[in-house]
Design an enzyme around this catalytic site. Structure first.
Site, short mmCIF file in Angstrom:
data_model
loop_
_atom_site.label_atom_id
_atom_site.label_comp_id
_atom_site.label_asym_id
_atom_site.label_seq_id
_atom_site.Cartn_x
_atom_site.Cartn_y
_atom_site.Cartn_z
N THR A 193 0.90 -1.06 0.03
CA THR A 193 -0.06 0.14 0.15
C THR A 193 0.72 1.19 0.05
OG1 THR A 193 -0.09 -0.12 2.34
CG2 THR A 193 -1.96 -1.18 1.16
N TYR A 256 7.09 -0.94 -8.81
CA TYR A 256 6.65 -0.31 -9.85
C TYR A 256 7.94 0.10 -10.74
CZ TYR A 256 1.95 0.64 -8.01
OH TYR A 256 0.77 0.66 -7.50
N ASP A 284 -0.62 -4.73 -13.30
CA ASP A 284 -1.92 -4.46 -13.86
C ASP A 284 -2.17 -2.93 -13.97
OD1 ASP A 284 -1.58 -4.18 -11.05
OD2 ASP A 284 -3.70 -4.82 -10.79
N HIS A 377 -5.72 -4.39 -8.16
CA HIS A 377 -5.68 -3.24 -7.65
C HIS A 377 -6.65 -2.75 -6.59
CE1 HIS A 377 -1.41 -1.45 -8.71
NE2 HIS A 377 -1.87 -0.42 -7.83
#
Length: 508
Positions: A193, A256, A284, A377
């Site tokens: 998160t 990421y 995704d 997500h």
């Protein structure tokens, strides 16, 4: 970073002296008891000069701590900016007050219900909604466009029926399992998160402490509000405090991939050096979904993610933290880039986070990743994408062999022990929970521990009621999925494909 003049950097400075430096040409302020001269830095401040000028000549610790990790100011400013330490004997009540013009969303003063009165996951959500700041609530609760996928993630579990078996000896139940070779005490992990500091001053550091206490993994996000070393320091400190073995509870890292691949390569090197046990590559979210509730509430432009370097900036589209902080993500990432991740994270297991079809699960198996993570997500990327438990059913129907080849994880809409049980029966090795951890972070590590213990108690009860005592006994026969089976595709090919003209089909 070294200090150019150690004597100068440790000189006690009075409140009266600090208060005389309040202009754009001569600006001092205090953070964590250290006095900084920010005159030269003022024009370069990513959040603009206004917030610094509001705290000129004052203690800016509270405002700074709302959005930045403690190490950021120490590592990003030249040593010459640190000019002394606050003489605490000179602090006055008036000086200690925040400036009246200071901006930002004040924390709500609604009193949270006592922790021991919360008896299910929904109670934590209700308490969070009442006590989080408007921006924190908008960020955590928002999902893409009409929020249909977010809602279906949870509601689809309700349509899967349990088939209890009776007259079994279920006095002793073990919910332990293993992820990527690491034993964990329950089949749950803290999903990655972002921006945890807007929910609790210690953010992801406190999440790490709670997970360490519970013996379950934490997956740290690239968009974490602390640097990875700061999170790992907190985790290792908790391990020492509880007399646990350092590294026994795994910490994973969610990547990421940055458009500037060099930044990601350096990040992966640091991740390996700090003892992270696996890389979860997010696939995704090549772009960030439209999260309208989050767009409607302006972001604090001082917010910064230390590992990605992303800075919040409101614009004409709104103030969604995900979009504003996710502009660095590389939208050109392809299957071929998994080899690049392996190259820069040698020896670490690779998990692909964001699988949503059987076809992609098979592709992941073919390139020999260690695990796949079924997630959309939390409904925050593409609305009307399938509920994740339906994807799990699709894998069982179309490519059951993958469960023998790699581990499968799932998140999305899991709020009950029965949800966890159903996911495990359908082949998941463990479940990730995101929002629930952030809701429980409202109460610090004690809240995290209470939240997970509630879910584990519910899982144990479900197992006993269904006649099993360990997780190696779960299987699809303990469920009836008839109410949702018609929603599960039978193959990669769409059933209407054969009716399309060839010329058009060839372009699709």
């Amino acid at each position: 970073m070294g200090v150019e003049n150690p004597e100068k950097a440790t000189r006690p400075i009075s409140v009266d002296e600090i208060s005389r430096h309040t202009s754009s040409e001569d600006l001092w302020l205090v953070v964590d008891g250290i006095v900084y001269d920010l005159t030269q830095f003022l024009p370069e401040h990513p959040g603009g000069p206004t917030i610094l000028l509001q705290y000129a000549g004052r203690d800016a610790t509270a405002a700074y701590s709302e959005v930045h990790s403690p190490s950021l100011i120490q590592t990003s400013l030249p040593a010459s900016s640190r000019i002394g330490v606050l003489d605490k004997t000179t602090i006055t009540e008036e000086w200690a007050k925040p400036p009246p013009q200071a901006r930002g969303s004040p924390r709500k003063t609604v009193e949270k219900p006592p922790l021991d009165t919360l008896i299910n996951a929904r109670d934590f959500e209700i308490a969070a909604k009442a006590s989080f700041t408007p921006k924190a609530w908008a960020f955590v609760s928002s999902a893409a466009t009409d929020c249909l996928t977010k809602e279906r993630n949870g509601s689809t579990y309700n349509d899967i029926i349990l088939r209890p078996r009776v007259l079994k000896d279920v006095r002793n139940v073990d919910v332990g399992t293993a992820i990527l070779g690491h034993h964990i005490k329950a089949p749950i992990f803290c999903a990655p998160t972002s921006m945890g500091r807007i929910f609790h001053p210690e953010g992801e550091r406190e999440l790490g402490r709670g997970c360490q206490r519970l013996g379950i993994p934490q997956c740290v996000s690239t968009s974490c509000s602390y640097s990875l070393p700061e999170v790992m320091d907190a985790v290792e400190g908790e391990a020492r405090e509880t007399n646990s073995e350092l590294g026994a509870v795994p910490v994973f890292f969610q990547l990421y991939v940055d458009r500037n691949r060099g930044k990601s390569e350096k990040l992966l090197q640091m991740v390996r050096e700090r003892g992270v046990k696996a890389i979860f590559v997010t696939i995704d979210a090549p772009v960030i979904g439209k999260r309208e509730a989050d767009e409607r509430v302006k972001s604090d432009e001082n917010l910064r993610a230390p590992m990605s370097g992303a800075q919040a900036k409101n614009d004409k589209k709104g103030g969604a933290l995900g979009r504003l902080m996710g502009n660095f993500i590389d939208a050109s990432l392809t299957w071929d880039d998994v080899a690049w991740v392996r190259k820069h994270a040698p020896g670490l297991p690779i998990v692909l986070k964001g699988i949503q079809t059987a076809a992609d699960a098979v592709k992941a198996m073919e390139i020999d990743v260690n695990a796949i993570y079924l997630t959309n997500h939390g409904g925050r990327s593409l609305d009307t994408s399938p509920a994740t438990v339906l994807v799990l059913l699709e894998l069982q129907k179309c490519c059951p062999q993958i469960f023998d080849k790699m581990e499968v994880y799932i998140d999305g809409g899991i709020t009950r022990g029965t949800d966890i049980f159903k996911a495990l029966c359908l082949g998941a090795r463990a479940v990730g929970i995101g929002r629930g951890f952030l809701f429980s972070l409202n109460y610090g590590k004690e809240g995290i521990e209470h939240f997970i213990n509630i879910l584990v108690d519910e899982l144990v009860t479900t197992m006993q009621m269904c006649g099993i005592t360990s997780l190696d006994q779960v299987h699809p026969g303990l469920l009836h999925t008839g109410a949702v089976d018609h929603l599960v595709p039978g193959s990669e090919e769409h059933p209407y494909a054969k009716w399309r003209p060839k010329s058009r089909s060839s372009r699709l």
